[in-house]
Design an enzyme around this catalytic site. Sequence first.
Site, mmCIF file in Angstrom:
data_model
loop_
_atom_site.group_PDB
_atom_site.id
_atom_site.type_symbol
_atom_site.label_atom_id
_atom_site.label_comp_id
_atom_site.label_asym_id
_atom_site.label_seq_id
_atom_site.Cartn_x
_atom_site.Cartn_y
_atom_site.Cartn_z
ATOM 1 N N SER A 65 0.825 -1.216 0.000
ATOM 2 C CA SER A 65 0.000 0.000 0.000
ATOM 3 C C SER A 65 0.856 1.261 0.000
ATOM 4 O O SER A 65 1.986 1.272 0.485
ATOM 5 C CB SER A 65 -0.900 0.019 1.229
HETATM 6 N N1 SAH Z 1 -0.725 -4.152 3.774
HETATM 7 C C1 SAH Z 1 -0.257 -4.929 2.672
HETATM 8 C C2 SAH Z 1 -1.306 -4.908 1.585
HETATM 9 C C3 SAH Z 1 -1.223 -6.045 0.687
HETATM 10 S S1 SAH Z 1 -2.475 -6.092 -0.559
HETATM 11 C C4 SAH Z 1 1.038 -4.303 2.182
HETATM 12 O O1 SAH Z 1 1.179 -3.079 2.300
HETATM 13 O O2 SAH Z 1 1.908 -5.002 1.677
HETATM 14 C C5 SAH Z 1 -3.738 -7.026 0.224
HETATM 15 C C6 SAH Z 1 -3.368 -8.429 0.666
HETATM 16 O O3 SAH Z 1 -4.564 -9.042 1.123
HETATM 17 C C7 SAH Z 1 -2.815 -9.334 -0.442
HETATM 18 O O4 SAH Z 1 -1.577 -9.842 -0.022
HETATM 19 C C8 SAH Z 1 -3.871 -10.448 -0.547
HETATM 20 O O5 SAH Z 1 -3.308 -11.717 -0.848
HETATM 21 C C9 SAH Z 1 -4.484 -10.422 0.834
HETATM 22 N N2 SAH Z 1 -5.830 -10.980 0.956
HETATM 23 C C10 SAH Z 1 -6.903 -10.802 0.160
HETATM 24 N N3 SAH Z 1 -7.951 -11.493 0.634
HETATM 25 C C11 SAH Z 1 -7.539 -12.123 1.769
HETATM 26 C C12 SAH Z 1 -8.161 -13.009 2.699
HETATM 27 N N4 SAH Z 1 -9.437 -13.388 2.606
HETATM 28 N N5 SAH Z 1 -7.418 -13.473 3.738
HETATM 29 C C13 SAH Z 1 -6.112 -13.107 3.882
HETATM 30 N N6 SAH Z 1 -5.477 -12.287 3.023
HETATM 31 C C14 SAH Z 1 -6.178 -11.802 1.982
#
Ligand code: SAH
Length: 229
Positions: A65
Amino acid sequence: MSTPDPFQTLRDEMVEKQLRERGIHDQRVLDAMRRVPRHMFVASELQHLAYRDCPLPIGENQTISQPYIVALMTELLHLTGTERVLEVGMGSGYQTAILCELTAQVYTLECVPRLAEQGAAALARLGYENVEIHIGDGSQGLPDMAPFDAILVAAAAPALPGPLRSQLSEHGGRMVLPVGDDKRQYLEVVVRQENRWEIERTIPVRFVPLVGRYGFSPRVWLEDSTEDE
Ligand code: SAH
């Protein structure tokens, strides 16, 4: 985490220009964002972009993000240092590190095992020990570890997932999550007092979808989500 590194100047500038000047004022959040080496959570060929004002790809069609969004979501949780926090969507582990800096115990859930492994490696290299990493469907939370004083969801949910709502502490538990679809999403803050949940809608945002039982079916979403949060 305070060892000087070649990116410190870029990080200080990020905090001033992208965070403080845009209204992030929680000093603990600003200090944590100044300390955590964001470049250690992206691939080496992207490290020179790590302090830019944008999300970056982390593989598996997901992104780390934008710094401002990480700071804003963290600030909205009002952490004081004693809380048990659940993060859903660990991704790179960067937001996880910020939470580890600011609170007692972090539980994080990631559904893509390769991302969880990469994120775990980055957090271990930096020496964070107050985090438990779980691979699984975060839309169902972690019932065995509940209640949580704070929950941060880093992927957009179609609606407030019931299990997360009920795993929030009854005494002022706070949750920050994006709600909406690929066209329109808002960051929402949910505060629980016993069996009342107060919901405040804040700014429009753009996150990748939350999948899983209380999320979206992966096929419903358009294919262009790699540029999102
Ligand atoms: N805060 C993280 C954001 C990653 S993007 C960063 O800054 O790196 C969002 C993440 O949510 C992705 O890695 C995706 O695989 C995960 N995600 C989506 N649905 C999910 C679920 N049901 N359970 C766990 N993770 C999930």
